[in-house]
Design an enzyme around this catalytic site. Structure first.
Site, PDB file in Angstrom:
ATOM      1  N   ASP A   9      -6.575-107.725 -26.234  1.00 11.60           N
ATOM      2  CA  ASP A   9      -5.315-108.397 -25.982  1.00 11.60           C
ATOM      3  C   ASP A   9      -5.176-109.465 -27.077  1.00 11.60           C
ATOM      4  OD1 ASP A   9      -3.120-109.520 -24.351  1.00 11.60           O
ATOM      5  OD2 ASP A   9      -4.540-111.151 -24.029  1.00 11.60           O
ATOM      6  N   ASP A  11      -2.615-112.708 -27.197  1.00  8.38           N
ATOM      7  CA  ASP A  11      -2.417-114.083 -26.733  1.00  8.38           C
ATOM      8  C   ASP A  11      -3.498-114.446 -25.724  1.00  8.38           C
ATOM      9  OD1 ASP A  11       0.047-114.611 -28.101  1.00  8.38           O
ATOM     10  OD2 ASP A  11       1.099-113.405 -26.623  1.00  8.38           O
ATOM     11  N   SER A 116       3.125-108.540 -26.603  1.00  9.16           N
ATOM     12  CA  SER A 116       4.007-109.371 -27.439  1.00  9.16           C
ATOM     13  C   SER A 116       4.734-108.577 -28.506  1.00  9.16           C
ATOM     14  CB  SER A 116       3.189-110.468 -28.107  1.00  9.16           C
ATOM     15  OG  SER A 116       4.030-111.216 -28.969  1.00  9.16           O
ATOM     16  N   ASP A 170      -7.317-111.835 -21.119  1.00  2.32           N
ATOM     17  CA  ASP A 170      -7.349-113.175 -20.512  1.00  2.32           C
ATOM     18  C   ASP A 170      -6.431-113.292 -19.289  1.00  2.32           C
ATOM     19  OD1 ASP A 170      -4.923-113.051 -22.096  1.00  2.32           O
ATOM     20  OD2 ASP A 170      -4.736-115.200 -21.744  1.00  2.32           O
TER      21      ASP A 170
HETATM   22  P1  B16 Z   1       6.660-112.053 -26.720  1.00  6.36           P
HETATM   23  P2  B16 Z   1      -0.544-110.586 -24.720  1.00  6.36           P
HETATM   24  C1  B16 Z   1       1.838-111.501 -23.965  1.00  6.36           C
HETATM   25  O1  B16 Z   1       0.899-111.249 -24.973  1.00  6.36           O
HETATM   26  C2  B16 Z   1       1.733-112.921 -23.470  1.00  6.36           C
HETATM   27  O2  B16 Z   1       0.522-113.118 -22.769  1.00  6.36           O
HETATM   28  C3  B16 Z   1       2.878-113.231 -22.543  1.00  6.36           C
HETATM   29  O3  B16 Z   1       2.815-114.589 -22.142  1.00  6.36           O
HETATM   30  C4  B16 Z   1       4.202-112.947 -23.267  1.00  6.36           C
HETATM   31  O4  B16 Z   1       5.308-113.162 -22.400  1.00  6.36           O
HETATM   32  C5  B16 Z   1       4.213-111.504 -23.743  1.00  6.36           C
HETATM   33  O5  B16 Z   1       3.096-111.283 -24.592  1.00  6.36           O
HETATM   34  C6  B16 Z   1       5.464-111.179 -24.522  1.00  6.36           C
HETATM   35  O6  B16 Z   1       5.436-111.935 -25.700  1.00  6.36           O
HETATM   36  O7  B16 Z   1       7.687-112.920 -26.071  1.00  6.36           O
HETATM   37  O8  B16 Z   1       5.995-112.692 -27.944  1.00  6.36           O
HETATM   38  O9  B16 Z   1       7.150-110.664 -26.995  1.00  6.36           O
HETATM   39  O10 B16 Z   1      -1.325-111.571 -23.901  1.00  6.36           O
HETATM   40  O11 B16 Z   1      -0.294-109.255 -24.016  1.00  6.36           O
HETATM   41  O12 B16 Z   1      -1.093-110.430 -26.126  1.00  6.36           O
HETATM   42 MG    MG Z   2      -3.198-112.416 -23.116  1.00  2.00          MG
END
Ligand code: B16
Ligand code: MG
Length: 212
Positions: A9, A11, A116, A170
Site C-alpha cells: 500500500d 499512503d 490513490s 496500514d
Molecule cells: P486520492 P492508499 C488511499 O491510499 C488513502 O489511504 C486514502 O486516505 C485516500 O482517500 C485514497 O488513497 C484515495 O487517494 O485522493 O489521492 O486518490 O492507502 O490505498 O495508498
Molecule cells: Mg494506506
C-alpha cells in the site's frame, strides 16, 4: 511457501501522506460544519476519494448533488496536493528503501496496491518508481478497498497468485481487502486496530524479508 512478491500500500506504508489526507479532509469537514475526529479518519484510510467524501457527508447528515460533490473532491485534492508538493525522498517511512531494495536483490517482485489517484506522482517524488514491477493505483480499479480488486490485479499483472504474495497495509479497509483476496497480510501500525492482519509491526524497519 516462499514469498514471490510483496505488494505495498502507499499512503501510510511507504510514505506518511496519510497525515496530509487527514488534514485536507479535516479542512473540508470544517468548511461544511461537520465534526471530524482522528478516530473517524481511521475509517477513511485506504478508502477512495469519493467513498471518503460520502462517509463524511453521512456523518454530517448532509445530502449534496453530484456537481457539488465533484467540486468538494477537487478542493480536497488541491489542498492535499499542496502538501504533496513538498514531498522528498526523506519523507519515506522508516525501513522502506531498505526493504524495497532487499526485495530486488532477492528476486522478490515489488508491486504497489494503492487506492490513490496520485500514486505515480508521489512515487516519482520519492524517486523509487523504478523499483516497482507493477503499479496498481486508484486510476486502474473500480472497487475501493475493502474489495480485494487492487491486490488481485497487482498479483495478476505479475503472473502470480495471492498465495505467492504478501500485502503490507496500514488501513483497516486494506487489511480486510488483502484477507478477502486470500493474501497474507502484514499490518503497519497498531495491532489493536489492525486486528485481522497476520502480523503487525510499527514500520518496515521492524521486519526482515527473510521473516516472511
Ligand atoms: P486520492 P492508499 C488511499 O491510499 C488513502 O489511504 C486514502 O486516505 C485516500 O482517500 C485514497 O488513497 C484515495 O487517494 O485522493 O489521492 O486518490 O492507502 O490505498 O495508498
Ligand atoms: Mg494506506
Amino acid at each position: 511457501m516462499a514469498v514471490k512478491a510483496c505488494i505495498f500500500d502507499m499512503d501510510g506504508v511507504i510514505v506518511d501522506t496519510a497525515k496530509f489526507h487527514f488534514k485536507a479532509w479535516q479542512r473540508l469537514a470544517d468548511s461544511l460544519g461537520i465534526p471530524f475526529t482522528e478516530h473517524q479518519n481511521e475509517q477513511l484510510k485506504g478508502v477512495s476519494r469519493v467513498d471518503s467524501l460520502e462517509k463524511i457527508l453521512s456523518w454530517g447528515n448532509l445530502e449534496l448533488n453530484s456537481q457539488k460533490k465533484i467540486e468538494l473532491m477537487e478542493l480536497k485534492n488541491k489542498w492535499y496536493l499542496d502538501f504533496v508538493e513538498e514531498v522528498t525522498p526523506a519523507d519515506m517511512l522508516p525501513g522502506t528503501f531498505g526493504f524495497l531494495t532487499a526485495c530486488k536483490s532477492n528476486d522478490v517482485k515489488v508491486a504497489l496496491g494503492s487506492s490513490s489517484k496520485n500514486a505515480i506522482l508521489i512515487l516519482e517524488k520519492l524517486e523509487i518508481i523504478h523499483l516497482f514491477d507493477s503499479i496498481v493505483d486508484g486510476n486502474k480499479i473500480t472497487l475501493s478497498k475493502p474489495n480485494p480488486e487492487v491486490f488481485l490485479r497487482a498479483a495478476r499483472e505479475m503472473d502470480l497468485t495471492p498465495a505467492d504474495c504478501v500485502v503490507f497495509e496500514d488501513a483497516i479497509s486494506g487489511v480486510e481487502a488483502a484477507k478477502a483476496g486470500g493474501f497474507r497480510c502484514v499490518g503497519i501500525g497498531d495491532p489493536s486496530i489492525l486486528t485481522q492482519a497476520d502480523r503487525v509491526v510499527d514500520s518496515l524497519a521492524s521486519i526482515q524479508l527473510s521473516e516472511l
